[in-house]
Design a protein around this motif. Structure first.
Motif, mmCIF file in Angstrom:
data_model
loop_
_atom_site.group_PDB
_atom_site.id
_atom_site.type_symbol
_atom_site.label_atom_id
_atom_site.label_comp_id
_atom_site.label_asym_id
_atom_site.label_seq_id
_atom_site.Cartn_x
_atom_site.Cartn_y
_atom_site.Cartn_z
ATOM 1 N N GLU A 149 -6.056 15.217 1.877
ATOM 2 C CA GLU A 149 -6.765 14.037 2.385
ATOM 3 C C GLU A 149 -6.147 12.767 1.801
ATOM 4 N N TYR A 150 -5.853 12.811 0.514
ATOM 5 C CA TYR A 150 -5.272 11.653 -0.176
ATOM 6 C C TYR A 150 -3.926 11.276 0.442
ATOM 7 N N SER A 161 -4.715 3.771 -6.221
ATOM 8 C CA SER A 161 -5.791 4.714 -6.541
ATOM 9 C C SER A 161 -5.163 5.962 -7.168
ATOM 10 N N ILE A 162 -5.957 6.654 -7.955
ATOM 11 C CA ILE A 162 -5.503 7.868 -8.631
ATOM 12 C C ILE A 162 -6.216 9.049 -7.978
ATOM 13 N N ASN A 163 -5.449 10.013 -7.488
ATOM 14 C CA ASN A 163 -6.056 11.185 -6.868
ATOM 15 C C ASN A 163 -6.493 12.165 -7.955
ATOM 16 N N LEU A 164 -7.790 12.384 -8.029
ATOM 17 C CA LEU A 164 -8.371 13.341 -8.969
ATOM 18 C C LEU A 164 -9.457 14.098 -8.209
ATOM 19 N N SER A 220 -12.046 3.353 -20.982
ATOM 20 C CA SER A 220 -11.779 1.999 -21.463
ATOM 21 C C SER A 220 -12.414 0.920 -20.596
ATOM 22 N N LYS A 221 -12.696 1.227 -19.346
ATOM 23 C CA LYS A 221 -13.347 0.243 -18.473
ATOM 24 C C LYS A 221 -14.060 0.983 -17.364
ATOM 25 N N PRO A 222 -14.890 0.275 -16.614
ATOM 26 C CA PRO A 222 -15.567 0.958 -15.500
ATOM 27 C C PRO A 222 -14.537 1.529 -14.527
ATOM 28 N N VAL A 223 -14.900 2.619 -13.894
ATOM 29 C CA VAL A 223 -14.021 3.237 -12.908
ATOM 30 C C VAL A 223 -14.787 3.339 -11.589
ATOM 31 N N TYR A 224 -14.124 2.933 -10.527
ATOM 32 C CA TYR A 224 -14.692 3.047 -9.186
ATOM 33 C C TYR A 224 -14.254 4.392 -8.624
ATOM 34 N N ILE A 225 -15.138 5.003 -7.836
ATOM 35 C CA ILE A 225 -14.852 6.336 -7.314
ATOM 36 C C ILE A 225 -15.076 6.345 -5.807
ATOM 37 N N ILE A 226 -14.068 6.849 -5.088
ATOM 38 C CA ILE A 226 -14.145 6.899 -3.627
ATOM 39 C C ILE A 226 -13.809 8.297 -3.133
ATOM 40 N N CYS A 227 -14.390 8.670 -1.994
ATOM 41 C CA CYS A 227 -14.046 9.910 -1.308
ATOM 42 C C CYS A 227 -13.995 9.569 0.184
ATOM 43 N N GLN A 228 -14.274 10.511 1.050
ATOM 44 C CA GLN A 228 -14.215 10.217 2.478
ATOM 45 C C GLN A 228 -15.474 9.513 2.964
ATOM 46 N N GLY A 278 -20.001 4.851 1.515
ATOM 47 C CA GLY A 278 -19.309 4.995 2.786
ATOM 48 C C GLY A 278 -17.876 5.470 2.678
ATOM 49 N N GLY A 279 -17.310 5.426 1.485
ATOM 50 C CA GLY A 279 -15.975 5.938 1.231
ATOM 51 C C GLY A 279 -14.895 5.390 2.147
ATOM 52 N N MET A 280 -13.884 6.202 2.349
ATOM 53 C CA MET A 280 -12.742 5.793 3.178
ATOM 54 C C MET A 280 -13.160 5.573 4.631
ATOM 55 N N ASN A 281 -14.267 6.185 5.063
ATOM 56 C CA ASN A 281 -14.758 5.954 6.423
ATOM 57 C C ASN A 281 -15.090 4.481 6.643
ATOM 58 N N GLN A 282 -15.490 3.783 5.572
ATOM 59 C CA GLN A 282 -15.873 2.371 5.681
ATOM 60 C C GLN A 282 -14.764 1.413 5.253
ATOM 61 N N TRP A 283 -13.724 1.924 4.624
ATOM 62 C CA TRP A 283 -12.644 1.075 4.102
ATOM 63 C C TRP A 283 -11.865 0.449 5.257
ATOM 64 N N ARG A 284 -11.765 -0.873 5.280
ATOM 65 C CA ARG A 284 -11.057 -1.590 6.349
ATOM 66 C C ARG A 284 -9.751 -2.219 5.851
ATOM 67 N N GLY A 285 -9.467 -2.031 4.557
ATOM 68 C CA GLY A 285 -8.250 -2.583 3.981
ATOM 69 C C GLY A 285 -7.047 -1.710 4.274
ATOM 70 N N LYS A 286 -5.941 -2.101 3.730
ATOM 71 C CA LYS A 286 -4.678 -1.393 3.935
ATOM 72 C C LYS A 286 -4.709 -0.031 3.258
ATOM 73 N N GLN A 287 -4.038 0.931 3.875
ATOM 74 C CA GLN A 287 -3.904 2.266 3.297
ATOM 75 C C GLN A 287 -2.426 2.598 3.228
ATOM 76 N N VAL A 288 -2.080 3.427 2.273
ATOM 77 C CA VAL A 288 -0.707 3.933 2.174
ATOM 78 C C VAL A 288 -0.761 5.448 2.359
ATOM 79 N N THR A 289 0.328 5.994 2.852
ATOM 80 C CA THR A 289 0.417 7.433 3.017
ATOM 81 C C THR A 289 1.558 7.961 2.168
ATOM 82 N N ALA A 290 1.416 9.184 1.717
ATOM 83 C CA ALA A 290 2.482 9.818 0.924
ATOM 84 C C ALA A 290 3.488 10.417 1.891
ATOM 85 N N GLN A 291 4.738 10.297 1.564
ATOM 86 C CA GLN A 291 5.809 10.813 2.436
ATOM 87 C C GLN A 291 6.032 12.278 2.168
#
Length: 103
Positions: free
Chosen positions: A34-35, A43-46, A58-66, A90-103
């Motif tokens: 999915e990532y 973003s870091i895939n975990l 060390s600081k707050p972490v934001y967490i996203i899924c689908q 709403g996760g990535m379903n609601q994200w309207r910003g730019k996305q990158v894909t892994a090659q």
């Protein structure tokens, strides 16, 4: 300090976009497949099943899924470890910003 008895803090994808401009940390708890199909830059895939291994508090972490369900579960796991975790509604379903894909 936050309490384990308070509900998980959640933000909209718009609020996440603002936080990312301040170099906030973002964990993507979707599967590697999915990532690779599209994720937010820096973003870091975990995957959810590995979230309990996360160590950095060390600081707050934001967490996203689908959709926001797995990220909420991940936030609960991290909070039990004393990490300030913020769910992205709403996760990535609601994200309207730019996305990158892994090659």
């Amino acid at each position: 300090m936050f309490s384990i008895f308070n509900p998980i803090k959640s933000v909209s994808t718009e609020e996440l976009a603002e936080a990312l401009q301040r170099n906030s940390k973002l964990l993507d708890v979707r599967t590697p497949g999915e990532y690779r199909s599209g994720h937010i830059r820096k973003s870091i895939n975990l995957p959810l099943n590995k979230v309990s291994d996360y160590k950095d508090d060390s600081k707050p972490v934001y967490i996203i899924c689908q959709s926001g369900m797995r990220s909420k579960k991940a936030a609960k796991v991290l909070r039990k470890k004393g990490i300030e975790a913020i769910n992205v509604r709403g996760g990535m379903n609601q994200w309207r910003g730019k996305q990158v894909t892994a090659q």
